[in-house]
Write a protein that holds these residues in place. Structure first.
Motif, PDB file in Angstrom:
ATOM      1  N   ASP A  19     -12.886  26.368  12.089  1.00  0.00           N
ATOM      2  CA  ASP A  19     -14.135  26.113  12.816  1.00  0.00           C
ATOM      3  C   ASP A  19     -14.499  27.244  13.764  1.00  0.00           C
ATOM      4  OD1 ASP A  19     -14.465  23.697  11.525  1.00  0.00           O
ATOM      5  OD2 ASP A  19     -13.607  22.513  13.164  1.00  0.00           O
ATOM      6  N   ARG A  22     -15.839  30.085  11.612  1.00  0.00           N
ATOM      7  CA  ARG A  22     -17.145  29.670  11.089  1.00  0.00           C
ATOM      8  C   ARG A  22     -18.214  29.861  12.149  1.00  0.00           C
ATOM      9  NH1 ARG A  22     -20.089  25.145  11.711  1.00  0.00           N
ATOM     10  NH2 ARG A  22     -21.612  24.659  10.093  1.00  0.00           N
ATOM     11  N   GLN A  23     -17.956  29.410  13.373  1.00  0.00           N
ATOM     12  CA  GLN A  23     -18.946  29.552  14.443  1.00  0.00           C
ATOM     13  C   GLN A  23     -19.178  31.016  14.791  1.00  0.00           C
ATOM     14  OE1 GLN A  23     -20.921  27.002  15.788  1.00  0.00           O
ATOM     15  NE2 GLN A  23     -22.032  28.856  16.417  1.00  0.00           N
TER      16      GLN A  23
END
Length: 180
Positions: A19, A22-23
């Motif tokens: 995550d 991804r961010q």
């Protein structure tokens, strides 16, 4: 310019992109686009709500033989990235296409784009067995000169194919790197 802290990584599965990464990829894409970069979105400004689904589509298509994500990190931060894809049609499966080539605006001029492009060529040739790479670049921002310095050749243009704003039409420049 050489960047000693540059780390290049590739991803072949969405399960290996956490995550946080991804961010960071989304943030980079938003910053590049909003700074005027030609990385897949036609008109700035964009935000996470536009970039996230586009990135998720790329991540969901990652696979060792057909689609890879190449990421440049400097001091643990995403400095740039690109998507390398093999065409699924048998007649042109020996070709690959680069998509969304980008370097974070505040990190340009440090050799990150060159390093990503060199990695893409090596991965395409040595790991994916591709023979040619191609890409489409937005005219009017000097990208053809950048790619030309790396051995890419312009093979055509679609005149005024990209309308960025009323009265601001740009050529789409078709480029090839062959043989790898």
């Amino acid at each position: 310019m050489h960047n000693d802290s540059l780390e290049l990584r590739q991803f072949v599965s969405s399960h290996t992109v956490d995550d946080r990464l991804r961010q960071a990829l989304i943030d980079c894409w938003v910053d590049v686009t909003n700074a005027g970069g030609a990385a897949g979105f036609p008109l700035p400004p964009i935000d996470d709500w536009q970039a996230a689904p586009a990135l998720d589509a790329i991540l969901s298509s990652l696979a060792p033989d057909t689609c890879r994500l190449l990421v440049a990190l400097t001091e643990g931060e995403v400095a740039g990235w690109l998507n390398l894809r093999r065409d699924p049609f048998a007649l042109i499966a020996h070709w690959g296409t680069l998509h969304h080539v980008q370097t974070h605006p505040r990190l340009r001029g440090r050799g990150i784009g060159v390093a990503l492009m060199e990695l893409a060529q090596q991965v395409a040739r040595d790991e994916m067995g591709l023979e040619h790479l191609h890409l489409a670049a937005r005219g009017g921002v000097g990208l053809e000169r950048f790619y030309g310095r790396l051995g890419w050749k312009e093979i055509g243009r679609w005149p005024d194919a990209l309308r960025l704003a009323p009265g601001d039409d740009r050529d789409e420049i078709l480029m090839i790197l062959a043989p790898l």
